[in-house]
Scaffold this active site. Structure first.
Site, PDB file in Angstrom:
ATOM      1  CG  HIS A 166      -3.255 -19.998 -14.281  1.00 37.51           C
ATOM      2  ND1 HIS A 166      -2.802 -21.287 -14.189  1.00 37.51           N
ATOM      3  CD2 HIS A 166      -4.483 -20.067 -14.853  1.00 37.51           C
ATOM      4  CE1 HIS A 166      -3.706 -22.103 -14.678  1.00 37.51           C
ATOM      5  NE2 HIS A 166      -4.738 -21.408 -15.081  1.00 37.51           N
ATOM      6  NE  ARG A 213      -8.659 -18.279 -16.095  1.00 38.46           N
ATOM      7  CZ  ARG A 213      -8.532 -17.702 -17.286  1.00 38.46           C
ATOM      8  NH1 ARG A 213      -8.918 -16.445 -17.481  1.00 38.46           N
ATOM      9  NH2 ARG A 213      -8.007 -18.383 -18.293  1.00 38.46           N
ATOM     10  NE  ARG A 267     -12.212 -22.046 -14.452  1.00 42.85           N
ATOM     11  CZ  ARG A 267     -11.022 -21.830 -14.983  1.00 42.85           C
ATOM     12  NH1 ARG A 267     -10.759 -22.236 -16.209  1.00 42.85           N
ATOM     13  NH2 ARG A 267     -10.093 -21.177 -14.318  1.00 42.85           N
ATOM     14  CD  GLU A 281      -9.662 -26.662 -18.397  1.00 44.90           C
ATOM     15  OE1 GLU A 281      -8.930 -25.698 -18.646  1.00 44.90           O
ATOM     16  OE2 GLU A 281     -10.341 -26.738 -17.361  1.00 44.90           O
ATOM     17  CG  ASN A 287      -5.056 -20.696 -21.694  1.00 44.52           C
ATOM     18  OD1 ASN A 287      -4.897 -20.323 -22.847  1.00 44.52           O
ATOM     19  ND2 ASN A 287      -5.681 -19.979 -20.777  1.00 44.52           N
ATOM     20  CG  ASP A 288      -5.155 -26.031 -18.306  1.00 48.45           C
ATOM     21  OD1 ASP A 288      -3.957 -26.064 -17.985  1.00 48.45           O
ATOM     22  OD2 ASP A 288      -6.007 -25.446 -17.629  1.00 48.45           O
ATOM     23  NE  ARG A 335      -1.886 -22.453 -18.290  1.00 46.65           N
ATOM     24  CZ  ARG A 335      -3.180 -22.277 -18.031  1.00 46.65           C
ATOM     25  NH1 ARG A 335      -3.977 -23.328 -17.914  1.00 46.65           N
ATOM     26  NH2 ARG A 335      -3.679 -21.079 -17.908  1.00 46.65           N
ATOM     27  CB  CYS A 365     -12.988 -19.264 -22.625  1.00 47.07           C
ATOM     28  SG  CYS A 365     -12.802 -20.819 -21.749  1.00 47.07           S
TER      29      CYS A 365
HETATM   30  C1  PEP Z   1      -7.717 -22.739 -20.280  1.00 45.52           C
HETATM   31  O1  PEP Z   1      -7.118 -23.694 -19.777  1.00 45.52           O
HETATM   32  O2  PEP Z   1      -7.622 -22.434 -21.483  1.00 45.52           O
HETATM   33  C2  PEP Z   1      -8.575 -21.882 -19.443  1.00 45.52           C
HETATM   34  C3  PEP Z   1      -9.335 -20.950 -19.973  1.00 45.52           C
HETATM   35  O3  PEP Z   1      -8.508 -22.073 -18.091  1.00 45.52           O
HETATM   36  P1  PEP Z   1      -7.318 -21.530 -17.167  1.00 45.52           P
HETATM   37  O4  PEP Z   1      -6.412 -20.680 -18.026  1.00 45.52           O
HETATM   38  O5  PEP Z   1      -7.929 -20.776 -16.059  1.00 45.52           O
HETATM   39  O6  PEP Z   1      -6.657 -22.791 -16.722  1.00 45.52           O
HETATM   40 MG    MG Z   2      -7.694 -24.309 -17.790  1.00 38.98          MG
END
Ligand code: PEP
Ligand code: MG
Length: 592
Positions: A208, A315, A351, A457, A480-481, A491, A528
């Protein structure tokens, strides 16, 4: 580790993970950790067990951090390794059965003081005792030992109380900010106009903090092993956010080359602007939609000008970071309304709060709502929608603010971290409850309930994508998740970076499943995660069936340029090969 600053001024090149492209040249500046003021707290005898438990959790967390640092030493040059290893070992040793640990525990039990107060007092007392017993005023060994005790005390304290906000405001303009670790909330405080570049020792490409740094847009490199040990305040540095390098004490030749590259980069950025007027479609005219991710409010004007066709991911965590108190309904409403009005009719996908994991809040009142930061696997605990359903008042307050903002434009609502159908139906029930309550109070509302979609995710969500697609209005794939949970790799941990790869065939297959499910139920699906802003992956993702992407605003035109040179048939062939590839390395080979 402050005791190991380098003495040489030779040119040194350090390497890390490229996060934000661009070249920064300037003097190095360190951002001091905030002064850790331990609360002066007396406790009752009945609180002893609780305080001791918190202290033990802080010890475990500190040991983990130190072990992680130790694991990363292997990447350092021999000299830095020999200097740092004994220091880290000493700290780990002190966390064991040392006099310091014993004294802190008995201070909690006998003096009836809070764990944080005990850590601060005992560490300082013992450091003073070491200095008092030294044989000469410049007894270096005693000074080092006292500093080690204080440093370990600071680490324990940081882990006990949530680190207070960091201040970057007084640091010199035009410098390269060098820090060991930036939390996402620290990064959110950085003024983009202030720094020529940002370099951190810790960090991963899709954590993040990286997301925040991309929002800020200053050239940045993270995960630079040995950064703190090798850097000296005031030294000239060149940060190359594309190559992922930091050159310390550059030669004249390196400086000239960097200035040339910087001018070239600025030219390339300017030339992207002409793409604004052109259609976003593949070379064979398949329309592709590019939306923006919004992390911080100051991005809004830039996003509105970026060519984005809406906000694909807003976010909302930023509202809860770096504030003294939790945002009330009105503050949330005005923030969401601002975004909706700025986008002038284009959709804004808000979100719901995705708290937990590495997204923490310092606001008062947050501690009672947040899962215990010391829980062994915060990413697997009460995060995202799970936390919201655990605290229905928090959820309903946010839904009310969003519904009120929806009266001013096109809003969609998105649920983070979904792993079962029940979570979607429960949030929907809450949405209907809040809608009815606001209607009864004659609040200004949109004509219809906003669309309610889910983030895909977790592997569970991808695996039940057809079930979710039957109920959700849209999907957004959070790679990402999804990568973290599919590959079981954190991550945000730099040591396991090598294992974290969104292009792993396991992740690609889950993406493909999700896209198929969305198509079967005719609902929109976007991607995303940070993957959407990696130009080399766009043909593959289009080949997998994606037609909508959301990314940080600064990436939109760069990605549009790639879209316009992508041929759908070739992209589909590429995607089929990637899905059949045995390993991530094979997928990478296909992309090159
Ligand atoms: C993700 O997990 O890809 C995502 C867009 O959410 P965040 O990065 O805020 O966890
Ligand atoms: Mg996420």
């Amino acid at each position: 580790m402050t005791t190991s600053r380098p003495r040489t001024r030779r040119q040194t090149r350090l390497t890390g993970t490229p996060i934000v492209a661009g070249l920064g040249i300037g003097p190095v500046t360190f951002a001091d950790e905030p002064v850790l003021a331990a609360p002066r707290l007396k406790i009752a005898a009945t609180d002893i067990a609780g305080e001791l438990q918190q202290f033990e959790a802080a010890v475990i967390q500190s040991r983990r951090q130190l072990e992680r640092l130790h694991a990363r030493l292997a990447a350092l040059p021999e000299t830095a390794r020999t200097e740092l290893a004994p220091l880290i070992d000493a700290h780990i040793h002190m966390l064991g059965r040392s006099r310091l640990m014993r004294a802190i525990r008995s201070a909690i039990e006998e003096r009836l003081i809070a764990a944080a107060t005990a850590v601060a007092d005992v560490a300082e007392d013992q450091a003073q005792a070491v200095l008092a017993a030294r044989r000469t005023a410049d007894d270096g060994a005693a000074q080092r030992q006292a500093e080690e005790i204080r440093e370990l005390g600071r680490r324990l304290l940081r882990n006990l109380i949530r680190l207070p906000f960091r201040s970057f405001a007084d640091l010199p303009h035009g410098s390269i900010l060098v820090v060991e670790r930036l939390r996402p909330s620290d990064a959110a405080l950085i003024n983009p106009a202030q720094f020529a570049g940002i370099a951190t020792e810790d960090g991963s490409p899709d954590d993040h903090t990286a997301v925040m740094l991309r929002a800020i847009g200053v050239p940045a490199v993270t995960g630079i092993a040995g950064l703190i040990a090798a850097t000296r305040e005031g030294a000239t540095a060149i940060l190359d956010g594309e190559a992922g390098t930091l050159i310390l004490n550059p030669t004249e030749a390196s400086l000239t080359e960097a200035a040339r590259l910087r001018a070239g980069f600025a030219r390339a950025q300017r030339s992207l602007v002409r793409l604004l007027r052109l259609a976003c479609e593949t070379s064979d005219h398949v329309p592709i939609e590019l939306q923006a991710n919004l992390e911080l409010p100051f991005e809004l004007p830039m996003i509105a000008q970026s060519g984005a066709s809406g906000i694909g991911l807003m976010r909302t965590e930023f509202l809860f970071m770096n504030h003294e108190t939790l945002p009330d309904e009105d503050l949330q409403f005005t923030t969401y309304r601002e975004a909706v009005q700025a986008m002038d009719g284009d959709p804004v996908t808000i979100r719901l709060l995705d708290w937990g994991g590495d997204k923490q809040s310092d606001a008062s009142g947050a501690a009672e709502l947040m899962p215990d930061v010391h829980e062994p696997n915060p990413a697997l605990g009460l995060r995202g929608v799970r936390l919201l359903l655990h605290h229905p008042a928090l959820l309903e307050l946010q839904l009310a603010a969003i519904l009120r903002a929806a009266a001013y434009g096109h809003v969609r609502i998105m649920i983070p971290m979904v792993s079962s159908l029940g979570e979607l139906t429960e949030v929907r029930a809450a949405l209907h409850r809040v809608w009815r309550r606001l209607q009864a109070a004659q609040t200004r509302l949109p004509a219809e309930l906003p669309a309610l979609g889910v983030m895909i995710e977790t592997p569970a969500a991808a695996l039940i994508a057809r079930t979710l697609a039957a109920e959700a209005a849209f999907f957004a794939i959070g790679t990402n998740d999804l990568t973290m949970y599919t590959l079981a790799v954190d991550r945000s941990v730099a040591t396991t970076n090598r294992l974290y790869d969104p292009l792993d065939p396991a992740v690609l297959r889950l993406i493909a499943m999700t896209v198929h499910a969305a198509r079967a139920f005719a609902i929109p699906v976007s991607l995303c995660g940070e993957l959407a802003s990696r130009a080399e992956t766009i043909p593959l993702l289009i080949g997998l069936g994606l037609r909508q992407f959301s990314m940080h605003g600064g990436a939109i035109l760069r990605i549009k340029r790639v879209v316009r040179t992508t041929d759908l048939t070739e992209a589909q062939t590429l995607a089929a090969a990637a899905l059949a590839a045995p390993t991530a390395a094979d997928v990478h080979a296909l992309l090159t």
